[in-house]
Design an enzyme around this catalytic site. Sequence first.
Site, PDB file in Angstrom:
ATOM      1  N   ARG A 187      -0.300  -6.145  -2.791  1.00 57.24           N
ATOM      2  CA  ARG A 187      -1.705  -5.747  -2.688  1.00 57.24           C
ATOM      3  C   ARG A 187      -2.245  -6.226  -1.352  1.00 57.24           C
ATOM      4  NH1 ARG A 187      -4.618  -9.100  -5.651  1.00 57.24           N
ATOM      5  NH2 ARG A 187      -5.949  -9.660  -3.884  1.00 57.24           N
ATOM      6  N   ASP A 241      -5.527  -6.650   1.217  1.00 55.45           N
ATOM      7  CA  ASP A 241      -6.978  -6.789   1.240  1.00 55.45           C
ATOM      8  C   ASP A 241      -7.515  -6.408   2.616  1.00 55.45           C
ATOM      9  OD1 ASP A 241      -6.749  -7.786  -1.345  1.00 55.45           O
ATOM     10  OD2 ASP A 241      -6.666  -9.873  -0.658  1.00 55.45           O
ATOM     11  N   GLY A 299      -2.119 -10.898  -8.582  1.00 54.13           N
ATOM     12  CA  GLY A 299      -2.465 -11.408  -9.898  1.00 54.13           C
ATOM     13  C   GLY A 299      -2.320 -10.354 -10.978  1.00 54.13           C
ATOM     14  N   ASN A 359      -0.783  -9.644  -0.341  1.00 57.29           N
ATOM     15  CA  ASN A 359      -0.330 -10.504  -1.438  1.00 57.29           C
ATOM     16  C   ASN A 359       0.970  -9.929  -2.011  1.00 57.29           C
ATOM     17  OD1 ASN A 359      -2.970 -12.214  -1.920  1.00 57.29           O
ATOM     18  ND2 ASN A 359      -3.601 -10.088  -1.666  1.00 57.29           N
ATOM     19  N   GLU A 396      -2.468 -22.784  -7.484  1.00 55.53           N
ATOM     20  CA  GLU A 396      -2.764 -21.614  -8.310  1.00 55.53           C
ATOM     21  C   GLU A 396      -2.019 -21.651  -9.653  1.00 55.53           C
ATOM     22  OE1 GLU A 396      -2.859 -17.872  -5.934  1.00 55.53           O
ATOM     23  OE2 GLU A 396      -2.260 -19.209  -4.313  1.00 55.53           O
ATOM     24  N   TYR A 398     -11.316 -14.968 -10.616  1.00 58.07           N
ATOM     25  CA  TYR A 398     -10.648 -15.240 -11.886  1.00 58.07           C
ATOM     26  C   TYR A 398     -11.588 -15.518 -13.061  1.00 58.07           C
ATOM     27  CZ  TYR A 398      -6.605 -15.363  -8.874  1.00 58.07           C
ATOM     28  OH  TYR A 398      -5.641 -15.027  -7.971  1.00 58.07           O
ATOM     29  N   GLU A 406      -5.083  -9.564   4.646  1.00 53.51           N
ATOM     30  CA  GLU A 406      -3.796 -10.153   4.269  1.00 53.51           C
ATOM     31  C   GLU A 406      -3.143  -9.325   3.178  1.00 53.51           C
ATOM     32  OE1 GLU A 406      -5.274 -14.047   3.156  1.00 53.51           O
ATOM     33  OE2 GLU A 406      -4.851 -13.611   1.058  1.00 53.51           O
TER      34      GLU A 406
END
Length: 305
Positions: free
Chosen positions: A248, A250, A272, A268, A19, A209, A266
Amino acid sequence: MSGRAAPKVAVLMGGLSAEREVSLVTGRACAAALREAGYDRVTEVDAGPDLPARLDAIKPDVCFNALHGRWGEDGCVQGILEWLRIPYTHSGVLASALAMDKTRAKDAYVAAGLPIVASRLARTAEVRAHHVLPPPYVVKPNNEGSSVGVYIVHQAANAPPQLSADMPDVVMVEAYAPGRELTVSVMGDRALCVTDIVTTGWYDYDAKYTPGGSRHILPAALPAPVTEACLDYALRAHAALGCRGLSRTDLRWDETRGLDGLILLETNTQPGMTPTSLSPEQAGFVGIRFPDLCHWIVEDASCDR
């Protein structure tokens, strides 16, 4: 900054993971936002093997962790910063390692009473040879993010997936969760809102993205009990993993099953922060400008996280 001198901030970005390119965009955006917020001593650092020496030369007061993926999001760089005693942002060593390891994160969710789908770890050779779960199912690395290396095996698939040669030796195989893609950012002890992510296909790396790759509907048009459950699950996941700062979570919701159709995918620990990212959008929706969000993240920094 209440009249006191702004701290010297090193924004850690780039790094060594799959990433890397997204992290560079995140880091540059956060550095620009911090300068707009009044931080006049911001250094952008492309984190490589010489990171400890570079930090020793810069001598920052705070490290803003804008790294994504392995080494930056899995507890490794957090351990370096703890050793150097440089305050840093986002989650600490243990929470970062737990969240990045999807299997252990699920163990923490189950202990907290949070709903998940069935999964198992399997050797890549076994996954290539035969269906290790009844289709439909998903195959993904156990410790990557941003939908890197994700394969969906559909209901009608006659053959197992032909995984690429760069997949790890052991992968997670997870029952496919149908329904809408939802996400909730947590800022400290506050769940911000629910976003409904709409794509024409799978919410993969490109959809995440690439501008126009997905539509973000916020607040998500959901029944009130489902909205409340999403916010609650995100807060409980943040706490179960021991997250700090911004995270964050999901989720997927199969609306044909009501609340029983809501499951957690999951969390994060390094969401991002690109122009198409979800957490800055959610912060903006509740009235927090991007520079103010980055300021809050820096103010929250510490060691011993």
